[in-house]
Design a protein around this motif. Sequence first.
Motif, PDB file in Angstrom:
ATOM      1  N   THR A  66      -4.898 -44.565  34.632  1.00 26.56           N
ATOM      2  CA  THR A  66      -5.814 -44.332  33.513  1.00 26.56           C
ATOM      3  C   THR A  66      -6.520 -42.990  33.682  1.00 26.56           C
ATOM      4  OG1 THR A  66      -6.124 -46.702  33.194  1.00 26.56           O
ATOM      5  CG2 THR A  66      -7.813 -45.256  32.271  1.00 26.56           C
TER       6      THR A  66
ATOM      7  N   HIS B  67      -4.233 -40.308  32.543  1.00 28.36           N
ATOM      8  CA  HIS B  67      -4.147 -40.318  31.073  1.00 28.36           C
ATOM      9  C   HIS B  67      -5.374 -39.633  30.462  1.00 28.36           C
ATOM     10  CE1 HIS B  67      -0.722 -42.820  31.520  1.00 28.36           C
ATOM     11  NE2 HIS B  67      -1.332 -43.985  31.534  1.00 28.36           N
TER      12      HIS B  67
ATOM     13  N   THR C 254       3.024 -51.648  30.206  1.00 28.97           N
ATOM     14  CA  THR C 254       2.577 -50.697  29.189  1.00 28.97           C
ATOM     15  C   THR C 254       1.392 -51.267  28.414  1.00 28.97           C
ATOM     16  OG1 THR C 254       4.781 -49.767  29.008  1.00 28.97           O
ATOM     17  CG2 THR C 254       3.276 -49.344  27.178  1.00 28.97           C
ATOM     18  N   SER C 255       1.434 -52.541  28.089  1.00 31.80           N
ATOM     19  CA  SER C 255       0.328 -53.185  27.379  1.00 31.80           C
ATOM     20  C   SER C 255      -0.951 -53.132  28.211  1.00 31.80           C
ATOM     21  CB  SER C 255       0.692 -54.631  27.046  1.00 31.80           C
ATOM     22  OG  SER C 255      -0.357 -55.272  26.370  1.00 31.80           O
TER      23      SER C 255
ATOM     24  N   TYR D 218      -2.241 -49.579  28.174  1.00 32.29           N
ATOM     25  CA  TYR D 218      -2.828 -49.320  26.850  1.00 32.29           C
ATOM     26  C   TYR D 218      -4.229 -49.915  26.769  1.00 32.29           C
ATOM     27  CZ  TYR D 218      -2.804 -49.172  21.656  1.00 32.29           C
ATOM     28  OH  TYR D 218      -3.081 -48.935  20.341  1.00 32.29           O
TER      29      TYR D 218
ATOM     30  N   VAL E 214      -4.427 -43.060  20.352  1.00 28.50           N
ATOM     31  CA  VAL E 214      -3.533 -43.652  21.351  1.00 28.50           C
ATOM     32  C   VAL E 214      -2.769 -44.803  20.710  1.00 28.50           C
ATOM     33  CG1 VAL E 214      -4.872 -42.944  23.382  1.00 28.50           C
ATOM     34  CG2 VAL E 214      -5.304 -45.159  22.340  1.00 28.50           C
ATOM     35  N   CYS E 215      -1.559 -45.011  21.219  1.00 27.44           N
ATOM     36  CA  CYS E 215      -0.732 -46.106  20.718  1.00 27.44           C
ATOM     37  C   CYS E 215       0.367 -46.416  21.729  1.00 27.44           C
ATOM     38  CB  CYS E 215      -0.118 -45.760  19.369  1.00 27.44           C
ATOM     39  SG  CYS E 215       1.125 -44.451  19.427  1.00 27.44           S
ATOM     40  N   ALA E 216       1.038 -47.526  21.489  1.00 27.54           N
ATOM     41  CA  ALA E 216       2.243 -47.879  22.239  1.00 27.54           C
ATOM     42  C   ALA E 216       3.425 -47.689  21.301  1.00 27.54           C
ATOM     43  CB  ALA E 216       2.168 -49.315  22.740  1.00 27.54           C
TER      44      ALA E 216
ATOM     45  N   GLN F 205       6.312 -47.119  25.075  1.00 32.61           N
ATOM     46  CA  GLN F 205       5.791 -45.951  25.775  1.00 32.61           C
ATOM     47  C   GLN F 205       4.399 -45.644  25.254  1.00 32.61           C
ATOM     48  OE1 GLN F 205       7.871 -42.273  24.995  1.00 32.61           O
ATOM     49  NE2 GLN F 205       7.235 -41.415  26.954  1.00 32.61           N
ATOM     50  N   LEU F 206       3.486 -45.404  26.153  1.00 33.74           N
ATOM     51  CA  LEU F 206       2.128 -45.051  25.783  1.00 33.74           C
ATOM     52  C   LEU F 206       2.106 -43.599  25.312  1.00 33.74           C
ATOM     53  CD1 LEU F 206      -0.666 -46.406  25.836  1.00 33.74           C
ATOM     54  CD2 LEU F 206      -0.988 -45.460  28.115  1.00 33.74           C
TER      55      LEU F 206
END
Length: 144
Positions: A3, A6, A60-61, A64, A121-123, A133-134
């Motif tokens: 994180t 990111h 990934t979840s 996110y 931000v999204c997946a 994918q983030l």
Amino acid sequence: MTTAEHLDTIDQLRTRDFPDVRGRSDVGTSGPGYHLAELGDSRWFGDEDAVGRAEEAERTSAAYEALTHALTERWGTADVFSLGSVRLRAVTQEVAQPWGELSGVTDHVHVWRVEDRWVVVCAARWGADHSPQLLAAVTVTDPP
């Protein structure tokens, strides 16, 4: 990626100038008025590794969720936008980037207004046989 990594990528994108033409960047794609960053990888699993694909989707979840939590602590509650109508509109007309590209790979995004830019931000889903994918975007273009 963590994180913290990111967040560092997002912070770097918030201070970068936008290029005059669309092209690849060191973290994804950039164009007039936007940067789109790939935060981590998407993997192709094929038809035979449903367990691996599900495990990667769970990771990934979780990433996110951790990222949206960290950004909410920084900038407050995000607006959550559905991109379904944008996806439909993109079939018949041009949609400003990065919204057009995002609408093709995700159903919804989390969005924060930070000074003169939007942080998104999204997946992303690249296909049934790929893990999500983030993604993060920084743009001056208002959400559609």
